[in-house]
Design an enzyme around this catalytic site. Structure first.
Site, PDB file in Angstrom:
ATOM      1  N   HIS A 200      27.872 -41.561 -44.923  1.00  0.00           N
ATOM      2  CA  HIS A 200      28.619 -41.897 -43.700  1.00  0.00           C
ATOM      3  C   HIS A 200      27.950 -43.065 -42.982  1.00  0.00           C
ATOM      4  O   HIS A 200      28.626 -43.957 -42.467  1.00  0.00           O
ATOM      5  CB  HIS A 200      28.656 -40.696 -42.737  1.00  0.00           C
ATOM      6  CG  HIS A 200      29.381 -39.503 -43.256  1.00  0.00           C
ATOM      7  ND1 HIS A 200      28.733 -38.342 -43.597  1.00  0.00           N
ATOM      8  CD2 HIS A 200      30.696 -39.283 -43.490  1.00  0.00           C
ATOM      9  CE1 HIS A 200      29.624 -37.444 -44.004  1.00  0.00           C
ATOM     10  NE2 HIS A 200      30.818 -37.994 -43.955  1.00  0.00           N
TER      11      HIS A 200
ATOM     12  N   HIS B  35      25.786 -37.863 -43.242  1.00  0.00           N
ATOM     13  CA  HIS B  35      24.645 -38.161 -44.118  1.00  0.00           C
ATOM     14  C   HIS B  35      24.612 -39.670 -44.356  1.00  0.00           C
ATOM     15  O   HIS B  35      25.404 -40.423 -43.764  1.00  0.00           O
ATOM     16  CB  HIS B  35      24.749 -37.357 -45.410  1.00  0.00           C
ATOM     17  CG  HIS B  35      26.084 -37.458 -46.096  1.00  0.00           C
ATOM     18  ND1 HIS B  35      26.579 -38.644 -46.608  1.00  0.00           N
ATOM     19  CD2 HIS B  35      27.055 -36.528 -46.329  1.00  0.00           C
ATOM     20  CE1 HIS B  35      27.760 -38.438 -47.155  1.00  0.00           C
ATOM     21  NE2 HIS B  35      28.089 -37.163 -46.984  1.00  0.00           N
TER      22      HIS B  35
END
Ligand code: PAF
Length: 285
Positions: free
Chosen positions: A34, A31
Site C-alpha cells: 500500500h 503494508h
C-alpha cells in the site's frame, strides 16, 4: 493529513483540492505494498486521497469479514508519514445508505477464476470501487497488480466512466523471500508462511523456464504448482481479458491456493510489455 468520515466532508475537500487528484482505495491493515501505491500517487498527483473501508459486499458467506485485520492507528500513522492529504474512513452506512441498493456487475470477468471461487466477490469490488469513484472524483486511481482480475475489472469500469479517469497499475511488492505482500499474510503462522512461499516459488520456477525458452502453457502451469499447497488454479491466461492465451502472445500466469484456510493469490506476466518497475520487486527495508 485530514481524516474524514462523512461523504459531505470528503466532497468539500475534494472540490477545493489541487488537481490532478490521485486516489488509493484500501481496506486498511496497510503494508509496504500500500505504501508503494501511496508514494507513487504522491509523486504523480497534486492531491492524494486514501480510503480505508472494509467492504462487506466483497466477502462471501463464511469468509473472513469479521476477523479481517483492522489496524486504524498504525494505518493513520503510516499515511501521515507518507504525507497523504486526505484519509477517507467512511462507515458502512455512508457508503451504502439504507434503501439505496446500487449494485455494479463485474461482468463475465466476475465469474471466472477468483469470481468462480468467490461468487459475488468481484461484483462487490466493482460496486464499492464505483461508489468510491463517485465520491472521490479522482483523476487517477492506483491499484496493485497482485489482484490482477480486480485490476482488469476496475480498468473496464474506468473505460465506461463519465469523467476521464486513469487507472495506474502498480507492481506487486514482495517480502524479501518473495511472498507477495497481502494483509491476509498476517493470518499465517511461521510454518504456514514458510509453506506459502511455494506460491511465489512456483511462479519464479515457471518464469525461469520461460526465460530459457519454454512456451507451452500447460507445462508452465505444471511447473508453477509447488507441492504441499492446495491450488484452486494455476493457469496461463491472456493478460488482456483473461481468455485463452493467444499463440505467441504474452501470458499472465495466475495462481490461487489455500494455506491453513487462508486464500492466497499471485501472478506473473511472461512476455509482453513488462511493467516499468520490473517484475519482481521486494519491499524496501
Ligand atoms: O484491493 C482491495 O484492498 C479492495 O478490494 C478494494 C479495491 C479497496 C475494494 O474494497
Amino acid at each position: 493529513m485530514r481524516t474524514v468520515a462523512p461523504v459531505s466532508e470528503l466532497q468539500a475537500l475534494v472540490h477545493e483540492a489541487e488537481r490532478p487528484l490521485g486516489f488509493v482505495p484500501t481496506m486498511g491493515a496497510l503494508h509496504a505494498g500500500h505504501a508503494a501505491l501511496v508514494r507513487r500517487c504522491r509523486n504523480e498527483c497534486a492531491t492524494t486521497v486514501v480510503s480505508i473501508f472494509v467492504n462487506p459486499l466483497q466477502f462471501g458467506q463464511g469468509e473472513d469479514l469479521e476477523r479481517y485485520p483492522r489496524t486504524p492507528e498504525a494505518d493513520q500513522a503510516l499515511l501521515q508519514e507518507l504525507q497523504c492529504d486526505v484519509l477517507f474512513m467512511p462507515s458502512a452506512r455512508e457508503v451504502y445508505p439504507a434503501g439505496r441498493r446500487r449494485r455494479v456487475s463485474a461482468g463475465p470477468l466476475g465469474e471466472i477464476l477468483e469470481g468462480a471461487a468467490r461468487p459475488g466477490h468481484l461484483d462487490g469490488v466493482a460496486t464499492v470501487v464505483a461508489t468510491l469513484f463517485d465520491m472521490v472524483e479522482p483523476d487517477r486511481a492506483y491499484f496493485g497488480r497482485k489482484d490482477a482480475q480486480q485490476l482488469a475489472v476496475v480498468e473496464a469500469l474506468a473505460r465506461e466512466w463519465e469523467r476521464p479517469l486513469e487507472i495506474v497499475p502498480c507492481d506487486i511488492v514482495r517480502d524479501l523471500d518473495g511472498l507477495a505482500l497481502s494483509s491476509r499474510n498476517a493470518y499465517l503462522k511461521p510454518a504456514e508462511r514458510e509453506q506459502a512461499l511455494g506460491l511465489s516459488g512456483g511462479l519464479h520456477r515457471a518464469e525461469r523456464a520461460w526465460r530459457e525458452g519454454l512456451r507451452d502453457a500447460a507445462e508452465l502451469e505444471v511447473l508453477a504448482r509447488s507441492p504441499g499447497l492446495h491450488y484452486d488454479y494455476a493457469l496461463c491466461v491472456d493478460p488482456a481479458g483473461f481468455g485463452a492465451p493467444r499463440p505467441g502472445g504474452p501470458l499472465l500466469l495466475v495462481v490461487a491456493a489455500r494455506m491453513a484456510g487462508v486464500r492466497l493469490i499471485d501472478n506473473i506476466l511472461l512476455g509482453g510489455q513488462q511493467p516499468a518497475e520490473s517484475g519482481w520487486v521486494c519491499r524496501q527495508t
